[in-house]
Motif scaffolding. Structure first.
Motif, PDB file in Angstrom:
ATOM      1  N   VAL A  15       0.780 -14.603  -7.708  1.00  0.00           N
ATOM      2  CA  VAL A  15       0.057 -13.583  -8.553  1.00  0.00           C
ATOM      3  C   VAL A  15      -0.715 -14.387  -8.401  1.00  0.00           C
ATOM      4  O   VAL A  15      -1.955 -13.451  -9.724  1.00  0.00           O
ATOM      5  N   GLU A  16      -1.309 -15.503  -8.713  1.00  0.00           N
ATOM      6  CA  GLU A  16      -2.234 -15.994  -9.903  1.00  0.00           C
ATOM      7  C   GLU A  16      -3.294 -15.964  -8.886  1.00  0.00           C
ATOM      8  O   GLU A  16      -4.979 -15.959  -9.187  1.00  0.00           O
ATOM      9  N   ALA A  17      -3.361 -15.397  -7.557  1.00  0.00           N
ATOM     10  CA  ALA A  17      -4.785 -15.139  -6.814  1.00  0.00           C
ATOM     11  C   ALA A  17      -4.616 -13.418  -6.874  1.00  0.00           C
ATOM     12  O   ALA A  17      -5.854 -12.794  -6.180  1.00  0.00           O
ATOM     13  N   LEU A  18      -3.492 -12.212  -7.259  1.00  0.00           N
ATOM     14  CA  LEU A  18      -3.936 -11.588  -7.509  1.00  0.00           C
ATOM     15  C   LEU A  18      -5.478 -10.935  -9.159  1.00  0.00           C
ATOM     16  O   LEU A  18      -5.415 -11.885  -9.657  1.00  0.00           O
ATOM     17  N   ARG A  19      -5.557  -9.752  -8.838  1.00  0.00           N
ATOM     18  CA  ARG A  19      -6.397  -9.857 -10.122  1.00  0.00           C
ATOM     19  C   ARG A  19      -6.666  -7.631 -10.521  1.00  0.00           C
ATOM     20  O   ARG A  19      -5.711  -7.176 -10.225  1.00  0.00           O
ATOM     21  N   THR A  20      -6.251  -8.057 -11.850  1.00  0.00           N
ATOM     22  CA  THR A  20      -5.740  -6.894 -12.433  1.00  0.00           C
ATOM     23  C   THR A  20      -7.102  -5.595 -11.739  1.00  0.00           C
ATOM     24  O   THR A  20      -8.076  -5.723 -11.418  1.00  0.00           O
ATOM     25  N   GLY A  21      -6.244  -4.898 -11.616  1.00  0.00           N
ATOM     26  CA  GLY A  21      -6.791  -3.252 -10.696  1.00  0.00           C
ATOM     27  C   GLY A  21      -6.187  -3.274  -9.249  1.00  0.00           C
ATOM     28  O   GLY A  21      -6.133  -2.211  -8.403  1.00  0.00           O
ATOM     29  N   ASP A  22      -5.868  -4.179  -8.025  1.00  0.00           N
ATOM     30  CA  ASP A  22      -5.313  -4.677  -7.376  1.00  0.00           C
ATOM     31  C   ASP A  22      -4.029  -3.679  -7.312  1.00  0.00           C
ATOM     32  O   ASP A  22      -3.340  -3.209  -8.653  1.00  0.00           O
ATOM     33  N   TYR A  23      -3.866  -2.775  -6.335  1.00  0.00           N
ATOM     34  CA  TYR A  23      -2.722  -2.001  -5.779  1.00  0.00           C
ATOM     35  C   TYR A  23      -1.485  -2.814  -5.073  1.00  0.00           C
ATOM     36  O   TYR A  23      -1.595  -2.981  -4.314  1.00  0.00           O
ATOM     37  N   ILE A  24      -0.296  -2.286  -5.644  1.00  0.00           N
ATOM     38  CA  ILE A  24       1.393  -3.426  -5.296  1.00  0.00           C
ATOM     39  C   ILE A  24       1.178  -1.918  -4.504  1.00  0.00           C
ATOM     40  O   ILE A  24       1.604  -1.128  -4.886  1.00  0.00           O
ATOM     41  N   GLY A  25       2.474  -2.328  -3.291  1.00  0.00           N
ATOM     42  CA  GLY A  25       3.104  -1.194  -2.627  1.00  0.00           C
ATOM     43  C   GLY A  25       4.312  -2.388  -2.725  1.00  0.00           C
ATOM     44  O   GLY A  25       4.591  -2.918  -1.928  1.00  0.00           O
ATOM     45  N   ALA A  26       5.337  -0.954  -2.896  1.00  0.00           N
ATOM     46  CA  ALA A  26       6.467  -1.733  -2.268  1.00  0.00           C
ATOM     47  C   ALA A  26       7.141  -1.989  -1.039  1.00  0.00           C
ATOM     48  O   ALA A  26       7.802  -0.573  -0.352  1.00  0.00           O
ATOM     49  N   TYR A  27       7.378  -2.727  -0.508  1.00  0.00           N
ATOM     50  CA  TYR A  27       7.440  -2.602   1.042  1.00  0.00           C
ATOM     51  C   TYR A  27       8.928  -1.607   1.336  1.00  0.00           C
ATOM     52  O   TYR A  27       9.304  -2.077   0.664  1.00  0.00           O
ATOM     53  N   ALA A  28       8.556  -1.196   3.339  1.00  0.00           N
ATOM     54  CA  ALA A  28       9.643  -0.625   3.119  1.00  0.00           C
ATOM     55  C   ALA A  28      10.298  -0.897   4.039  1.00  0.00           C
ATOM     56  O   ALA A  28       9.487  -1.878   5.328  1.00  0.00           O
ATOM     57  N   ASP A  29      11.052  -1.080   4.086  1.00  0.00           N
ATOM     58  CA  ASP A  29      12.054  -1.621   5.825  1.00  0.00           C
ATOM     59  C   ASP A  29      12.332  -1.225   7.188  1.00  0.00           C
ATOM     60  O   ASP A  29      12.138  -0.583   7.641  1.00  0.00           O
ATOM     61  N   ASP A  30      12.069   1.085   6.529  1.00  0.00           N
ATOM     62  CA  ASP A  30      12.149   1.688   7.641  1.00  0.00           C
ATOM     63  C   ASP A  30      10.724   1.461   7.803  1.00  0.00           C
ATOM     64  O   ASP A  30       9.939   1.356   7.598  1.00  0.00           O
ATOM     65  N   GLY A  31      10.743   1.776   8.793  1.00  0.00           N
ATOM     66  CA  GLY A  31       9.634   1.848  10.291  1.00  0.00           C
ATOM     67  C   GLY A  31       8.648   2.074  10.314  1.00  0.00           C
ATOM     68  O   GLY A  31       7.002   2.676  10.599  1.00  0.00           O
ATOM     69  N   ASP A  54       5.263   2.601   5.215  1.00  0.00           N
ATOM     70  CA  ASP A  54       4.176   1.604   4.795  1.00  0.00           C
ATOM     71  C   ASP A  54       4.859   0.860   3.370  1.00  0.00           C
ATOM     72  O   ASP A  54       5.554  -0.519   3.019  1.00  0.00           O
ATOM     73  N   VAL A  55       5.591   1.500   2.716  1.00  0.00           N
ATOM     74  CA  VAL A  55       5.272   1.264   1.246  1.00  0.00           C
ATOM     75  C   VAL A  55       6.289   2.427   0.611  1.00  0.00           C
ATOM     76  O   VAL A  55       6.454   4.088   1.003  1.00  0.00           O
ATOM     77  N   THR A  56       6.984   2.758  -0.209  1.00  0.00           N
ATOM     78  CA  THR A  56       7.752   2.923  -0.974  1.00  0.00           C
ATOM     79  C   THR A  56       7.558   3.864  -2.198  1.00  0.00           C
ATOM     80  O   THR A  56       8.052   4.768  -2.821  1.00  0.00           O
ATOM     81  N   HIS A  57       6.181   3.392  -3.240  1.00  0.00           N
ATOM     82  CA  HIS A  57       6.574   3.287  -3.739  1.00  0.00           C
ATOM     83  C   HIS A  57       4.915   2.734  -4.591  1.00  0.00           C
ATOM     84  O   HIS A  57       4.304   1.511  -3.628  1.00  0.00           O
ATOM     85  N   VAL A  58       3.806   2.498  -5.585  1.00  0.00           N
ATOM     86  CA  VAL A  58       2.670   2.135  -5.653  1.00  0.00           C
ATOM     87  C   VAL A  58       2.290   1.259  -6.950  1.00  0.00           C
ATOM     88  O   VAL A  58       3.110   2.783  -8.535  1.00  0.00           O
ATOM     89  N   GLY A  59       1.844   0.607  -7.348  1.00  0.00           N
ATOM     90  CA  GLY A  59       1.354   0.568  -8.364  1.00  0.00           C
ATOM     91  C   GLY A  59      -0.221  -0.273  -8.719  1.00  0.00           C
ATOM     92  O   GLY A  59      -0.242  -0.162  -7.892  1.00  0.00           O
ATOM     93  N   ILE A  60       0.215  -0.557 -10.055  1.00  0.00           N
ATOM     94  CA  ILE A  60      -1.264  -1.856  -9.635  1.00  0.00           C
ATOM     95  C   ILE A  60      -1.428  -2.306 -11.561  1.00  0.00           C
ATOM     96  O   ILE A  60      -0.161  -2.517 -11.911  1.00  0.00           O
ATOM     97  N   PHE A  61      -1.157  -3.736 -10.536  1.00  0.00           N
ATOM     98  CA  PHE A  61      -1.360  -5.308 -11.106  1.00  0.00           C
ATOM     99  C   PHE A  61      -2.447  -4.750 -12.216  1.00  0.00           C
ATOM    100  O   PHE A  61      -3.721  -4.913 -11.965  1.00  0.00           O
ATOM    101  N   VAL A  62      -1.479  -5.944 -13.490  1.00  0.00           N
ATOM    102  CA  VAL A  62      -2.557  -6.169 -14.774  1.00  0.00           C
ATOM    103  C   VAL A  62      -1.834  -7.201 -15.298  1.00  0.00           C
ATOM    104  O   VAL A  62      -0.837  -7.500 -15.823  1.00  0.00           O
ATOM    105  N   ASP A  63      -3.111  -8.358 -15.226  1.00  0.00           N
ATOM    106  CA  ASP A  63      -2.689  -9.436 -16.251  1.00  0.00           C
ATOM    107  C   ASP A  63      -2.468  -9.587 -17.174  1.00  0.00           C
ATOM    108  O   ASP A  63      -3.547  -9.591 -18.414  1.00  0.00           O
ATOM    109  N   THR A  64      -1.661  -8.591 -17.943  1.00  0.00           N
ATOM    110  CA  THR A  64      -1.159  -8.768 -19.710  1.00  0.00           C
ATOM    111  C   THR A  64      -1.509 -10.482 -20.145  1.00  0.00           C
ATOM    112  O   THR A  64      -1.265 -10.895 -19.671  1.00  0.00           O
TER     113      THR A  64
END
Length: 237
Positions: A168-184, A187-197
């Protein structure tokens, strides 16, 4: 643009332009914050293998992917015309509005040329895992998006249990984070934006959960505990 989207766009551009001289992370936070509380709305995009694609700008309701589209396009724009051009660049390959050109998968942002973002997942943790995916082909058989081909791609992810303070310390505000999908086939099932508040790291996302049903900030560690892992894309601008 549907409904009040044109009026909303002007307010969003004003917020973006107020932060135009700031660092990328500050600009991303300022723009993405404007969407907090916006209703979750799925299936707003128009187009399929059988129906012509339309360029949709629907700012009154977003899903996790269109939210990311709009934030990224707004960051790159200072007026309405530039926003439309940027949205086409972000959402479609080769600047062509078409169903087959749409970037349907999260990692298309890093795989397409020019890249919208860089996949930094493997750089963030020595515990990242690389998996060869056959995007669009369901493990159970059939295709997620009929009319589109299967795409073989290596996707790296950090298992949820390994997303620790160091990551988390290596992440930057504005990075896009995808929830990895188990299904082949995904790639992901959901996407959000990392914010260090000031209150801690969050994932800012358009949540379809009944308790939310809008764009919210969720504590990152709480969210990560509910998913198999994360894929991280860092915007190029």
């Amino acid at each position: 643009m549907a409904g009040r989207s044109d009026e909303i766009l002007q307010k969003l551009l004003s917020a973006r332009n107020s932060a135009a001289g700031e660092e990328l992370s500050t600009r991303s936070e300022a723009v993405s914050r404007q969407f907090l509380g916006v209703q979750y709305r799925a299936n707003t995009l128009i187009g399929s293998a059988e129906h012509p694609e339309e360029l949709v700008v629907e700012l009154e309701g977003v899903d996790c992917f269109t939210y990311a589209d709009y934030v990224e396009a707004l960051k790159r724009s200072d007026d309405r015309e530039q926003f439309i051009d940027s949205l086409i660049e972000v959402r479609y390959k080769d600047g062509v509005v078409g169903f087959r050109n749409r970037k349907h998968f999260f990692t298309d942002w890093s795989a397409a040329t020019p890249a919208i973002a860089t996949d930094v997942t493997a750089e963030l943790s020595a515990k990242s895992v690389a998996v060869t995916k056959h995007l669009n082909r369901k493990d159970s058989g059939g295709m997620y998006l009929p009319g589109l081909p299967e795409v073989s791609r290596q996707v790296a992810f950090i298992p949820g249990a390994d997303v620790d303070d160091t990551v988390v310390e290596a992440l930057r505000t504005g990075d896009y984070i995808g929830a990895y999908a188990d299904d082949g086939g995904l790639d992901v099932t959901h996407v959000g934006i990392f914010v260090d508040t000031p209150d801690g790291p969050v994932i800012r996302n358009a949540s379809s959960l009944r308790a939310n049903n809008k764009v919210v900030d969720e504590p990152l560690f709480d969210y990560v505990r509910t998913i198999p892992g994360i894929v991280v894309l860092r915007p190029t601008q």
